[in-house]
Design a protein around this motif. Structure first.
Motif, short mmCIF file in Angstrom:
data_model
loop_
_atom_site.label_atom_id
_atom_site.label_comp_id
_atom_site.label_asym_id
_atom_site.label_seq_id
_atom_site.Cartn_x
_atom_site.Cartn_y
_atom_site.Cartn_z
N ASN A 487 3.55 -1.28 -2.35
CA ASN A 487 2.95 -0.13 -1.70
C ASN A 487 1.52 -0.47 -1.26
O ASN A 487 1.07 -1.61 -1.40
CB ASN A 487 2.96 1.09 -2.61
N LEU A 573 -3.51 9.26 -7.17
CA LEU A 573 -2.27 9.09 -7.94
C LEU A 573 -2.27 7.81 -8.77
O LEU A 573 -1.29 7.55 -9.47
CB LEU A 573 -1.08 9.07 -6.97
N GLU A 574 -3.36 7.02 -8.71
CA GLU A 574 -3.46 5.77 -9.47
C GLU A 574 -4.60 5.87 -10.47
O GLU A 574 -5.78 5.74 -10.09
CB GLU A 574 -3.67 4.58 -8.52
N GLN A 630 5.32 12.47 -9.67
CA GLN A 630 6.29 11.39 -9.47
C GLN A 630 6.80 11.36 -8.04
O GLN A 630 6.92 10.30 -7.42
CB GLN A 630 7.46 11.57 -10.44
N LYS A 633 4.08 10.04 -5.70
CA LYS A 633 3.95 8.59 -5.80
C LYS A 633 5.10 7.89 -5.06
O LYS A 633 4.91 6.84 -4.45
CB LYS A 633 3.93 8.16 -7.27
N SER A 637 4.89 5.27 -1.87
CA SER A 637 5.53 3.95 -1.88
C SER A 637 6.50 3.77 -0.72
O SER A 637 6.86 2.64 -0.39
CB SER A 637 6.27 3.75 -3.21
#
Length: 726
Positions: A487, A573-574, A630, A633, A637
């Motif tokens: 990603n 989100l990371e 989830q 994310k 990706s």
């Protein structure tokens, strides 16, 4: 007055009033229709009795319809009352009775076929003006109403009003007929999966018949095999894309253009889909389409048409298309009139992404072009490429020197051209391994004395070693970027690792550079009289590495270009990118960016889920990630960072379209690629559903006897006589 003349007089008056009524309707196209009062009272009474009653429900239905451009609401109502079977959909006409039955089955006759246009609601008017178009529709409706096939369907519906009883009049194939057709479908499917020409079906079926397999007498030609392959590909696409649309999955479009098929420009289209049931993004082949021209308008219209054919209409794309990825050609990503600009005009807030593998190659090419002294290395490889392509004799000599070098040079070509880093590395490594053999071959002929002198120059060997060390780092990064699991955040980390590796290469020698002294002293290199030649100086090592690092920083790192804001939103989100020292719960700065992230992803992340996600990472809890996080994310990706799938598609296309199959059309190649890339493996594939859908389309079974007799081979007996001779 005689009775016969009186009847004729009344008939003429009725016809006159009806004609005036039609003219009045044409004049009042935009307004309400008000019929004139006729002169003759008996005629008025007759028209009132025949005039259908207009219920409010029917009026509402007509108001909601999109009518043909030459009709108004009153005309549509009158014609639908006159022809009870008539239906209007999106400005086109169709027959609901023919659409229900679709084919005559056992009542079929020769030259009697149900119109596909009336079944699929595709009937449109012809003509350049309104009157001509109205007359065209009246003629088509009248011809269909009196057609033999339509009347047979009407009789069928009268005898069996329910759909279940209608199906009883259709042929019910036996298990024997189904099994024979399934065997033909399996044969065609295996040929396509193995990339074999469909003309092989005749030999394969002949072998099965000789072994006693009951495979019928129909659908044994390559023409039938082509139709079967088209049907299988269509059914595969319909099922897969229908599931994606029902799931409302977010998609990313990846396209690329090539001209490898009979010198015709073609567009390959892929999708990255965020499917909730799959652990990673799903990569799907959509189509291979022929391009009339390579302009941005043509490419955009072809792309949109291909997506619409698969069920991805404009409304779905506006709600779920989140990204677009392609190479850096001006036609694709031009700032003024590229395909990306047209996408943004129709679907705002789409992420436009330039393939990182192409960016990587451009950074290497630009760095090399800035260093003029690298030209002698490139010239040597180009000259070697041209020598071994001049004749078969030279290729045979190259094969005798080194099989690996022969394969790489013949297959790949120039090293420092428009190729990806992994390809360039294979060529340079092949030259490195075959260095002594190349020198011996060039030194034998005076024609190649210049190339032999280059190989004796130690600066050339040092440059080759440096290029291999650089290309190894590029190849490692290029291979990682091609993975569908990479990603945007992971790609950013990989690029930084490569830049650090190149910075370390400035300080100390690489793997190949450190081997030069040992190679010169080895037995293989003893025959090469190495020397220093001032004409071919060594590459400015540190300057070249510095240029490459600068190009990678400007082209690849997202913090240095316009993609900075996108990456900062994705970092929400990371947790590894969060400022943990300054982070407090609730994270106000992150929540402010959250609404923008929702707009980019076209997906709503629940605020409470985001706060739980932040709390769990701040407190180092091992709590599960909330569901909306989830899914977000997974959507991130699904954004493609590389167009590697399109390049692989071109590779498969070249395997399918060989010299033996050069007459294949682009649509046929697209069908074969669909079966190869989206179809199940041979052991898991079940042909029975495809055979049943084949029968619903009124195609023949394999056991159909209405086929010509197969011509026998005249020379077969003579060949058999050789085997029988003693």
């Amino acid at each position: 007055m005689p009775k016969r003349q009186s009847d004729l007089f009344s008939l003429l008056n009725v016809k006159k009033v009806k004609t005036d009524t039609e003219n009045e309707m044409n004049e009042n196209h935009c307004g309400a229709w008000k019929p004139k009062e006729p002169t003759f009272e008996p005629v008025e009474q007759l028209l009132i009795e025949e005039k259908p009653s207009c219920s409010s429900k029917e009026e509402i239905e007509i108001d909601n319809l999109m009518l043909p451009d030459c009709w108004n609401k009153k005309q549509a109502f009158l014609f639908t009352q006159q022809y009870k079977w008539l239906e209007i959909r999106e400005g086109r006409l169709g027959c609901k009775d023919c659409s229900t039955v679709q084919h005559l089955g056992m009542r079929a006759e020769k030259h009697v076929h149900v119109s596909k246009e009336w079944i699929a609601y595709l009937v449109t008017p012809n003509g350049s003006n309104k009157i001509t178009r109205q007359a065209s529709l009246r003629k088509k409706m009248r011809e269909h109403d009196v057609s033999k096939a339509h009347n047979k369907i009407q009789d069928l519906l009268k005898e069996s009003p329910s759909s279940d009883s209608v199906s009883s009049f259709l042929p019910k194939p036996s298990n024997k007929n189904i099994d024979a057709t399934v065997k033909v479908f399996n044969t065609v499917y295996s040929l396509v999966k193995c990339n074999r020409p469909l003309s092989d079906i005749e030999g394969v079926i002949e072998l099965q018949e000789e072994k006693g397999v009951d495979i019928g007498s129909c659908l044994h030609t390559r023409y039938s095999a082509t139709r079967i392959a088209e049907h299988i590909a269509k059914e595969i696409k319909t099922k897969i894309f229908k599931n994606i649309i029902e799931e409302n999955a977010k998609i990313c479009v990846v396209i690329d253009e090539t001209s490898a098929i009979s010198k015709k420009s073609s567009l390959v289209i892929y999708l990255h889909c965020a499917v909730w049931s799959a652990p990673s993004p799903v990569v799907l082949f959509v189509a291979l389409k022929e391009l009339v021209s390579t302009t941005a308008e043509c490419i955009f219209s072809t792309l949109l048409s291909a997506l619409n054919d698969c069920g991805f209409h404009n409304e779905y794309l506006k709600a779920n298309l989140i990204a677009f990825c392609s190479d850096g050609a001006n036609t694709m990503l031009g700032r003024r009139s590229g395909v990306a600009v047209k996408l943004l005009e129709n679907f705002p807030k789409v992420i436009i992404w330039h393939c990182l593998n192409h960016r990587l190659q451009l950074s290497l090419d630009d760095s090399i072009s800035e260093i003029e002294r690298v030209n002698h290395f490139k010239m040597f490889l180009d000259k070697t490429y041209s020598i071994y392509h001049q004749s078969n004799k030279n290729q045979t000599e190259l094969e005798a020197i080194a099989k690996e070098l022969e394969l790489e040079i013949i297959k790949i070509g120039r090293v420092l051209g428009p190729r990806w880093a992994a390809c360039s590395l294979r060529v340079a490594t092949a030259v490195w391994r075959a260095y002594p053999e190349l020198y011996r071959n060039f030194s034998r002929s005076s024609s190649y004395s210049g190339l032999a002198k280059r190989l004796t120059n130690i600066s050339f060997l040092q440059d080759l070693a440096l290029m291999i060390d650089i290309l190894e780092e590029f190849s490692l990064l290029s291979t990682a970027l091609q993975s569908s699991s990479t990603n945007i955040q992971k790609a950013q980390q990989l690029i930084k690792h490569t830049i650090r590796a190149l910075e370390n290469l400035k300080i100390c020698a690489g793997k190949c550079e450190s081997q030069i002294e040992g190679m010169i002293k080895s037995d293989k290199f003893k025959g090469i009289p190495f020397n220093k030649n001032n004409k071919f100086n060594t590459l400015p090592r540190n300057m070249l590495l510095e240029h490459i690092i600068q190009q990678m920083n400007s082209r690849l790192l997202l913090e240095r270009n316009n993609d900075e804001s996108i990456l900062s939103y994705f970092d929400l989100l990371e947790p590894s990118t969060w400022p943990h020292k300054e982070l407090t719960s609730p994270w106000i700065a992150g929540e402010r960016k959250l609404s923008h992230l929702n707009e980019i992803l076209k997906y709503e992340i629940d605020l409470n889920d985001f706060r739980d996600f932040v709390d769990n990472n701040v407190k180092s809890n091992n709590a599960p990630i909330p569901e909306t996080i989830q899914k977000a994310k997974k959507i991130v990706s699904s954004i493609a960072v590389s167009s590697a799938e399109a390049e692989r598609g071109f590779g498969l296309m070249n395997i399918i379209c060989t010299r033996v199959r050069s007459s294949l059309k682009v649509d046929h190649i697209s069908d074969f690629m669909t079966i190869n890339l989206l179809g199940k493996e041979l052991a898991d594939w079940d042909a029975t559903p495809f055979v049943k859908s084949w029968l619903k389309c009124n195609h023949r079974l394999a056991t159909d006897t209405r086929v010509r007799k197969k011509s026998t081979k005249a020379f077969y007996e003579n060949q058999l006589a050789l085997w029988n001779s003693q």
